[in-house]
Scaffold this motif. Structure first.
Motif, PDB file in Angstrom:
ATOM      1  N   VAL A  17       0.860  -1.186   0.000  1.00 30.14           N
ATOM      2  CA  VAL A  17       0.000   0.000   0.000  1.00 30.14           C
ATOM      3  C   VAL A  17       0.893   1.232   0.000  1.00 30.14           C
ATOM      4  O   VAL A  17       2.026   1.196   0.501  1.00 30.14           O
ATOM      5  CB  VAL A  17      -0.952   0.037   1.224  1.00 30.14           C
ATOM      6  N   PRO A  18       0.416   2.344  -0.558  1.00 29.79           N
ATOM      7  CA  PRO A  18       1.206   3.580  -0.501  1.00 29.79           C
ATOM      8  C   PRO A  18       1.441   4.006   0.952  1.00 29.79           C
ATOM      9  O   PRO A  18       0.539   3.927   1.782  1.00 29.79           O
ATOM     10  CB  PRO A  18       0.321   4.591  -1.231  1.00 29.79           C
ATOM     11  N   ARG A  19       2.654   4.436   1.245  1.00 30.93           N
ATOM     12  CA  ARG A  19       2.981   4.871   2.608  1.00 30.93           C
ATOM     13  C   ARG A  19       2.169   6.107   3.004  1.00 30.93           C
ATOM     14  O   ARG A  19       1.726   6.232   4.151  1.00 30.93           O
ATOM     15  CB  ARG A  19       4.478   5.172   2.692  1.00 30.93           C
ATOM     16  N   ASP A  42      -2.872   3.382 -17.895  1.00 28.69           N
ATOM     17  CA  ASP A  42      -3.885   2.386 -17.533  1.00 28.69           C
ATOM     18  C   ASP A  42      -3.937   2.118 -16.030  1.00 28.69           C
ATOM     19  O   ASP A  42      -4.829   1.415 -15.563  1.00 28.69           O
ATOM     20  CB  ASP A  42      -3.620   1.068 -18.270  1.00 28.69           C
ATOM     21  N   GLU A  43      -2.969   2.648 -15.287  1.00 28.56           N
ATOM     22  CA  GLU A  43      -2.969   2.456 -13.834  1.00 28.56           C
ATOM     23  C   GLU A  43      -3.680   3.588 -13.099  1.00 28.56           C
ATOM     24  O   GLU A  43      -3.841   3.542 -11.876  1.00 28.56           O
ATOM     25  CB  GLU A  43      -1.529   2.332 -13.313  1.00 28.56           C
ATOM     26  N   LYS A 164      -2.885   2.860  -9.255  1.00 30.66           N
ATOM     27  CA  LYS A 164      -3.233   1.580  -8.629  1.00 30.66           C
ATOM     28  C   LYS A 164      -2.207   1.160  -7.592  1.00 30.66           C
ATOM     29  O   LYS A 164      -2.552   0.676  -6.515  1.00 30.66           O
ATOM     30  CB  LYS A 164      -3.353   0.486  -9.694  1.00 30.66           C
ATOM     31  N   ARG A 165      -0.938   1.312  -7.922  1.00 29.10           N
ATOM     32  CA  ARG A 165       0.135   0.897  -7.010  1.00 29.10           C
ATOM     33  C   ARG A 165       0.724   2.083  -6.250  1.00 29.10           C
ATOM     34  O   ARG A 165       1.810   1.975  -5.684  1.00 29.10           O
ATOM     35  CB  ARG A 165       1.221   0.155  -7.791  1.00 29.10           C
ATOM     36  N   GLY A 166      -0.014   3.201  -6.265  1.00 25.13           N
ATOM     37  CA  GLY A 166       0.467   4.380  -5.566  1.00 25.13           C
ATOM     38  C   GLY A 166       1.542   5.106  -6.350  1.00 25.13           C
ATOM     39  O   GLY A 166       1.969   4.682  -7.425  1.00 25.13           O
TER      40      GLY A 166
END
Length: 405
Positions: A17-19, A42-43, A164-166
Motif C-alpha cells: 500500500v502507498p505509505r 492504464d494504472e 493503482k500501485r500508488g
C-alpha cells in the motif's frame, strides 16, 4: 532506497500500500501527461470525491451545494458569507496582496468571526500543530482553489484519482527511464557534506568516499540542505534557517470493510490526535480498504518518538468515537510512517524569503517544494517545478556535463 514520501509499505503477506496518500485532481494535466509518457495511463483510476466534516463526533457531508446550504456548524448568514468567500477565492488570480496577510487576518476579514471560530480555527490548529499565527493567507487561497478543482473537469467531475500501485509506481518508472537513458542511481550511500570553495561547488563527501560532478542539484528539505552545507556565506545560511517545515505522523490501516462512504473527512476538534480521515479501496485487492489518519506536527514534536503500539491505542480510541462499530478485529494491517520534514510552511512575506534554485555557489542548485510558493506542494506542482529546475540547469550548461541529483 527509492520513494521518500512516495514510498510504499510492503506487508508480510505480500500486500503493498502507498505509505502516504497522494491524490490526483481532475485538473492535474501535467501529472497525467507524465504518467502517459511513462506507460502508466492504464494504472490511473478514479473514485468519488465525497468529502465532509466531523464536528462533535458526528459526520456532516460537504460535497455539493445542498450539503453546504444545510451545513449545521454555521447559521444561514455565515453560510452565505463563507460561500461568498469561497467564490471570491476561486476567482482571485492575483494573490500577491495575500502574501502580506496572515491566514487568520484574511479569514476574519472576508469570512467573519463565526466561520473562523467554528470552521477555520480548528482546521488551522490541527494542520499547523496549534501554531498558525504567521501562516500566510496564500495557504487558504491555494487550498480552496485546489479542492474546488474537483468539479472543474466535466468528465471527471467530483472525482479524485490515484495510481493503482500508488506514487511509488511513478517513481519506479522514472528511475527505470533514467537508467535506460544512461543515468546511474546509487543506493544506501549517506551524504555527509557538500564541499564548496571560493564560491563554487567542488564535490560531495559520502559514506563511500568523495564524488565529483560538474554540477549538483540538491533535492532535499531546506533544513537538511543547511546541515550538509558549510557556512562561508552567513547571510545565505540565515535565509536557509528561516525555512520552516511540518512533520508528519501517518498511521495507515488496511481494513476488511469500509469505515464510511467518504473519501475524506476533516475534523474540527483539535483534541483528536489526527486531523483527517482519508479512505480509498485497495485497487488490486478486493474487499480491502486503506485508511490514512495523518497528524501534522512540528518536526520536534513529542509524538515523533511515540511507539507504533501507543499511537495505535490513541488513534483507535478516538476513531471509535466517530465510528462506534469500528473494532480492531477489522484491521488486517497497521503501520505508522513518520517524516520530520513533510511539508514546507508558507509564512507571511514569503515572497521576499523564497529561495532561488541557483544558490550563491556556482554549480550548486537547490530544488524542493518550499520553492513552489504560493501553491501547495502537490505532485502536480512538484513535477512542474522539477521541469523548470531541469531547464534552468540546462541553460547554465548547454553542453553535456555530469549532473548529480
Amino acid at each position: 532506497h527509492l520513494g521518500g514520501l512516495n514510498d510504499q509499505l510492503q506487508f508480510a503477506d505480500g500486500l503493498a500500500v502507498p505509505r502516504y496518500q497522494h491524490a490526483l485532481m481532475p485538473t492535474d494535466t501535467i501529472l497525467r501527461d507524465l504518467c502517459s509518457k511513462l506507460g502508466l495511463q492504464d494504472e490511473l483510476i478514479y473514485q468519488n470525491a465525497r468529502a465532509g466534516f466531523v464536528h462533535n463526533d458526528a459526520i456532516h457531508p460537504m460535497s455539493n451545494i445542498l450539503d453546504f446550504l444545510s451545513f449545521p456548524m454555521l447559521g444561514l448568514r455565515d453560510r452565505f458569507r463563507l460561500g461568498r468567500m469561497i467564490l471570491l477565492t476561486r476567482g482571485k488570480s492575483n494573490w500577491n496582496d495575500l502574501d502580506r496577510l496572515s491566514a487568520k487576518e484574511w479569514l476574519l476579514q472576508v469570512g467573519g468571526n463565526e466561520a473562523f471560530e467554528r470552521v477555520w480555527r480548528p482546521l488551522l490548529e490541527a494542520k499547523f500543530d496549534g501554531v498558525y499565527d504567521n501562516v500566510s493567507a496564500t495557504y487558504i487561497w491555494a487550498w480552496l482553489n485546489r479542492m474546488s478543482s474537483v468539479g472543474q473537469v466535466p468528465q471527471l467531475s467530483n472525482t479524485i484519482g490515484y495510481l493503482k500501485r500508488g506514487h511509488f509506481s511513478l517513481i519506479e518508472a522514472l528511475a527505470n527511464a533514467f537508467l535506460k537513458a544512461g543515468g546511474q542511481i546509487k543506493y544506501d550511500v549517506r551524504v555527509r557534506e557538500i564541499e564548496v570553495q571560493n564560491g563554487q561547488f567542488q564535490q560531495v563527501r559520502t559514506s563511500e568516499g568523495t564524488l565529483e560532478f560538474d554540477s549538483l542539484v540538491v533535492a532535499v528539505a531546506t533544513p537538511i540542505f543547511a546541515q550538509l552545507l558549510p557556512a562561508p556565506y552567513p547571510d545565505y545560511h540565515a535565509r536557509l534557517e528561516k525555512s520552516k517545515y511540518l512533520g508528519l505522523i501517518c498511521p495507515v490501516l488496511v481494513l476488511d470493510r469500509p469505515l464510511s462512504n467518504f473519501w475524506t473527512l476533516n475534523l474540527t476538534d483539535p483534541a483528536y490526535p489526527f486531523a483527517t480521515i482519508i479512505q480509498t479501496p485497495h485497487a488490486e485487492k478486493s474487499g480491502h480498504y486503506i485508511v490514512y489518519l495523518p497528524r501534522y506536527t512540528a518536526p520536534d514534536n513529542d509524538w515523533m518518538g511515540v511507539s507504533d503500539e501507543d499511537i495505535g491505542v490513541a488513534w483507535f480510541s478516538h476513531l471509535k468515537k466517530i465510528f462506534p462499530a469500528f473494532s480492531e478485529d477489522q484491521v488486517i494491517h497497521f503501520a505508522v510512517s513518520r517524516s520530520r520534514y513533510a511539508e514546507p510552511i508558507h509564512s507571511v512575506n514569503m515572497l521576499q524569503n523564497k529561495l532561488d534554485v541557483q544558490t550563491p555557489y556556482t554549480g550548486l542548485y537547490l530544488a524542493n517544494t518550499a520553492q513552489v510558493y504560493p501553491f501547495l506542494a502537490t505532485s502536480e506542482v512538484t513535477v512542474s517545478h522539477a521541469r523548470q529546475v531541469a531547464q534552468a540547469v540546462q541553460a547554465h550548461h548547454p553542453h553535456p556535463v555530469s549532473v548529480a541529483v
